[in-house]
Design an enzyme around this catalytic site. Structure first.
Site, mmCIF file in Angstrom:
data_model
loop_
_atom_site.group_PDB
_atom_site.id
_atom_site.type_symbol
_atom_site.label_atom_id
_atom_site.label_comp_id
_atom_site.label_asym_id
_atom_site.label_seq_id
_atom_site.Cartn_x
_atom_site.Cartn_y
_atom_site.Cartn_z
ATOM 1 N N ASN A 9 11.926 -2.740 4.759
ATOM 2 C CA ASN A 9 10.983 -3.170 5.801
ATOM 3 C C ASN A 9 10.061 -4.204 5.169
ATOM 4 O O ASN A 9 9.173 -3.851 4.397
ATOM 5 C CB ASN A 9 10.182 -1.964 6.310
ATOM 6 C CG ASN A 9 9.070 -2.384 7.263
ATOM 7 O OD1 ASN A 9 9.117 -3.484 7.827
ATOM 8 N ND2 ASN A 9 8.078 -1.522 7.431
ATOM 9 N N LYS A 11 7.841 -6.004 6.515
ATOM 10 C CA LYS A 11 6.539 -6.120 7.194
ATOM 11 C C LYS A 11 6.251 -7.605 7.478
ATOM 12 O O LYS A 11 7.170 -8.379 7.685
ATOM 13 C CB LYS A 11 5.434 -5.466 6.372
ATOM 14 C CG LYS A 11 5.831 -4.084 5.864
ATOM 15 C CD LYS A 11 4.687 -3.299 5.329
ATOM 16 C CE LYS A 11 5.220 -2.029 4.659
ATOM 17 N NZ LYS A 11 4.277 -0.959 4.604
ATOM 18 N N HIS A 96 6.732 2.631 13.780
ATOM 19 C CA HIS A 96 6.203 2.618 12.408
ATOM 20 C C HIS A 96 4.717 2.983 12.443
ATOM 21 O O HIS A 96 3.998 2.603 13.370
ATOM 22 C CB HIS A 96 6.414 1.232 11.781
ATOM 23 C CG HIS A 96 6.155 1.222 10.308
ATOM 24 N ND1 HIS A 96 4.880 1.174 9.792
ATOM 25 C CD2 HIS A 96 6.993 1.285 9.246
ATOM 26 C CE1 HIS A 96 4.956 1.198 8.462
ATOM 27 N NE2 HIS A 96 6.229 1.265 8.103
ATOM 28 N N GLU A 98 2.242 1.817 10.989
ATOM 29 C CA GLU A 98 1.317 0.674 11.090
ATOM 30 C C GLU A 98 1.210 0.201 12.540
ATOM 31 O O GLU A 98 0.151 -0.257 12.978
ATOM 32 C CB GLU A 98 1.781 -0.462 10.153
ATOM 33 C CG GLU A 98 1.479 -0.110 8.697
ATOM 34 C CD GLU A 98 2.398 -0.765 7.676
ATOM 35 O OE1 GLU A 98 3.144 -1.694 8.021
ATOM 36 O OE2 GLU A 98 2.375 -0.308 6.503
ATOM 37 N N GLU A 168 8.011 9.353 7.075
ATOM 38 C CA GLU A 168 7.124 8.522 6.263
ATOM 39 C C GLU A 168 5.706 9.102 6.297
ATOM 40 O O GLU A 168 4.933 8.799 7.222
ATOM 41 C CB GLU A 168 7.085 7.096 6.815
ATOM 42 C CG GLU A 168 8.423 6.412 6.815
ATOM 43 C CD GLU A 168 8.271 4.903 6.677
ATOM 44 O OE1 GLU A 168 8.837 4.356 5.732
ATOM 45 O OE2 GLU A 168 7.557 4.297 7.484
ATOM 46 N N GLY A 174 2.605 2.320 1.164
ATOM 47 C CA GLY A 174 1.886 1.203 0.547
ATOM 48 C C GLY A 174 0.759 1.643 -0.379
ATOM 49 O O GLY A 174 -0.079 0.829 -0.772
ATOM 50 N N SER A 214 6.329 4.305 -0.571
ATOM 51 C CA SER A 214 6.236 3.866 -1.964
ATOM 52 C C SER A 214 7.479 4.175 -2.800
ATOM 53 O O SER A 214 7.360 4.479 -3.988
ATOM 54 C CB SER A 214 4.985 4.459 -2.627
ATOM 55 O OG SER A 214 3.819 4.000 -1.967
#
Ligand code: PEP
Length: 262
Positions: A9, A11, A96, A98, A168, A174, A214
């Protein structure tokens, strides 16, 4: 049989030129890929068309990071599943964290997007996971269970079986903090159980469950070799071809105990 999937991904990183260069590197090194693994890159919308042409005939699949649930219409700034399909995009990440955190993605819109992905033939990667606070309050499993129940509302088993689920934990995305392989595997097993309750035993043992948060070359092998984990959704580490290939080759590392293998 569950075929492992390693998905990158990117991003909001990589313009068209950088995207082509990264994928060219991956293609050049793809002779060294673990052949038992499916490899996917989820790129920004602007690079998808060029990447689709570059990747045609390769063993790397292409995905988007989001999509709208409608086919077309007055939705300024959105991209429809049909537009993705037209340029050869196979997968889309849906829900996701985010997008849930910064763009008002809700369980309801996730449900609509899943239904739309089946209708238009895009393979969805559904992201779920708890916050640190939810884990500390020991409600991580209830949180994940509710996310699944809401995401799969009114979805039949024949479609549910097409979904890839990415667990996740938000506190690991991150942040450099990875869930331990035990924590990740326990949640992947729990997700299968929820699937069993919602659908049946067969689906629960067939659904592909990824871990994301991560993941790096050095942590991939142990995580990926857990019973209930079938691969990884990789953010930061997918931006570097060599590091991403280390993750793709988790199996060789595991077999040979050699973390440096490409
Ligand atoms: C992600 O973007 O889904 C992700 C897991 O990011 P990172 O690997 O950087 O934590």
């Amino acid at each position: 049989m569950r075929i492992p999937l390693i998905a990158g991904n990117w991003k909001m990183n990589n313009n068209v030129c950088e995207s082509l260069s990264l994928v060219n590197n991956l293609i050049q090194l793809s002779g060294n890929f673990n052949n038992d693994v499916e490899v996917l890159v989820c790129a920004p919308f602007t690079a998808l068309y060029s990447l689709s042409k570059l990747l045609s005939g390769s063993n790397i699949k292409l995905g988007a990071q989001n999509m709208h649930y409608e086919e077309k219409g007055a939705f300024t700034g959105e991209i429809s599943p049909l537009m993705l399909k037209e340029i050869g995009v196979e997968y889309a990440i849906i829900g996701h964290s985010e997008r849930r955190q910064y763009f008002n993605e809700t369980d309801e819109s996730v449900n609509k997007k899943l239904k739309s992905s089946f209708k238009f033939g895009i393979k969805p990667i559904l992201c779920i996971g708890e916050t640190l606070e939810q884990r500390e309050n020991k409600i991580e499993k209830t949180t994940v269970e509710n996310q699944i129940i809401n995401a799969f509302k009114d979805i039949k088993a024949e479609d549910a079986g097409k979904v890839v689920i990415a667990y996740e934990p938000i506190w690991a995305i991150g942040t450099g903090k990875t869930a331990t392989s035990k924590e990740a595997n326990e949640m992947a097993g729990f997700i299968r159980n929820v699937f069993k309750k919602l659908y049946n035993e067969e689906l629960s043992s067939q659904v592909i469950v990824l871990y994301g948060g991560s993941v790096k070359g050095e942590s991939a092998s142990e995580l990926m070799n857990q019973n209930d984990i079938d691969g990884a959704l990789v953010g930061g580490a997918s931006l570097n071809a060599e590091e991403f290939i280390r993750i793709i080759n988790f199996n060789q590392q595991y077999k040979k105990g050699n973390k440096e293998i490409l």
